[in-house]
Design an enzyme around this catalytic site. Sequence first.
Site, PDB file in Angstrom:
ATOM      1  N   LYS A  77      -8.087  44.157  -3.733  1.00 23.11           N
ATOM      2  CA  LYS A  77      -8.656  43.474  -2.345  1.00 23.11           C
ATOM      3  C   LYS A  77      -9.178  42.579  -2.743  1.00 23.11           C
ATOM      4  O   LYS A  77      -9.951  42.117  -1.162  1.00 23.11           O
ATOM      5  CB  LYS A  77      -7.824  44.641  -1.275  1.00 23.11           C
ATOM      6  CG  LYS A  77      -6.442  44.900  -1.221  1.00 23.11           C
ATOM      7  CD  LYS A  77      -5.777  45.916  -0.254  1.00 23.11           C
ATOM      8  CE  LYS A  77      -4.539  46.878  -0.539  1.00 23.11           C
ATOM      9  NZ  LYS A  77      -4.874  47.434   0.908  1.00 23.11           N
ATOM     10  N   ASP A 113      -4.122  45.190   6.874  1.00 26.70           N
ATOM     11  CA  ASP A 113      -4.028  46.183   6.942  1.00 26.70           C
ATOM     12  C   ASP A 113      -4.418  47.222   8.372  1.00 26.70           C
ATOM     13  O   ASP A 113      -4.327  47.991   7.996  1.00 26.70           O
ATOM     14  CB  ASP A 113      -4.999  46.275   6.007  1.00 26.70           C
ATOM     15  CG  ASP A 113      -4.243  46.359   4.197  1.00 26.70           C
ATOM     16  OD1 ASP A 113      -2.994  46.872   4.637  1.00 26.70           O
ATOM     17  OD2 ASP A 113      -4.625  46.331   2.845  1.00 26.70           O
TER      18      ASP A 113
END
Length: 284
Positions: A77, A113
């Site tokens: 990420k 997220d």
Amino acid sequence: MTNIETRSVLAGLIGAGIQASRTPALHEHEGDAQGIRYLYRLIDLDKLGLDLAALPDLLTAAERTGFTGLNITFPAKQAIIPLLDELSDEARGIGAVNTVVLKDGKRVGHNTDALGFAEGFRRGLSGVARRHVVQMGAGGAGAAVAHALLDEGVERLSIFEVEPARAQGLVDNLNATFGEGRAEVGRDLPALMADADGLVNTTPVGMAKLPGTPLPVELLRPQLWVAEIIYFPLETELLRNARAIGCQTLDGGTMAVFQAVKAFELFTGTKADAERMQTHFLSM
């Protein structure tokens, strides 16, 4: 008649140890429900025998083979960021990307997220105390969750991370964004756990491929609320222990669903039916 070309999506997930992921089924099922030809592929670094050094080649291959976009999970990420052309405000602020849209020759990174965790937190732990929270992990998912927690009114966040520089970097980012003193690098876990209202695990410890707990379960107590972002398995060892002593808990399912809802919208340009996606997730 709808132009089939504009109603077809090829997407994928890049990560390590992701064979149990429910994300492909979530996206494809919602695509079917909306009449979109939707194909979602797993690009599992472990299964392919690859590491983060393969990311540039994987991105180029995705572009050349007509992928609409990619989801990005552990451990990529943050490593993905230098390979992108643009970042959304959320992704830039958080310093992590979990969704990449490939369009018009550009790679645009987003972060869904934080939104996903916040939605789960509001639904599953709406009335909990927020004076002091301990967070395990400061990686890509941890950065997003930390932003969401402070956005949701947590007054003080203590972050524990095996890499001290990574923890300090996240804490500096959070204090610059939300105000000095809102976040700190955790030093004394037993003392901070004794003072905390809540605990959030954002490490991969507890996943099917990394069993165990991110901290000694003896530090749990019934007054604590405990949140998890892992969803395979949905009940981690940490949550099982927390529930056994009466803690209020939140599993990683809602975050998984709502980050997928937003990613679906970014890939398709079409609004997803969140309740339908959640119902399908729970049926799997």
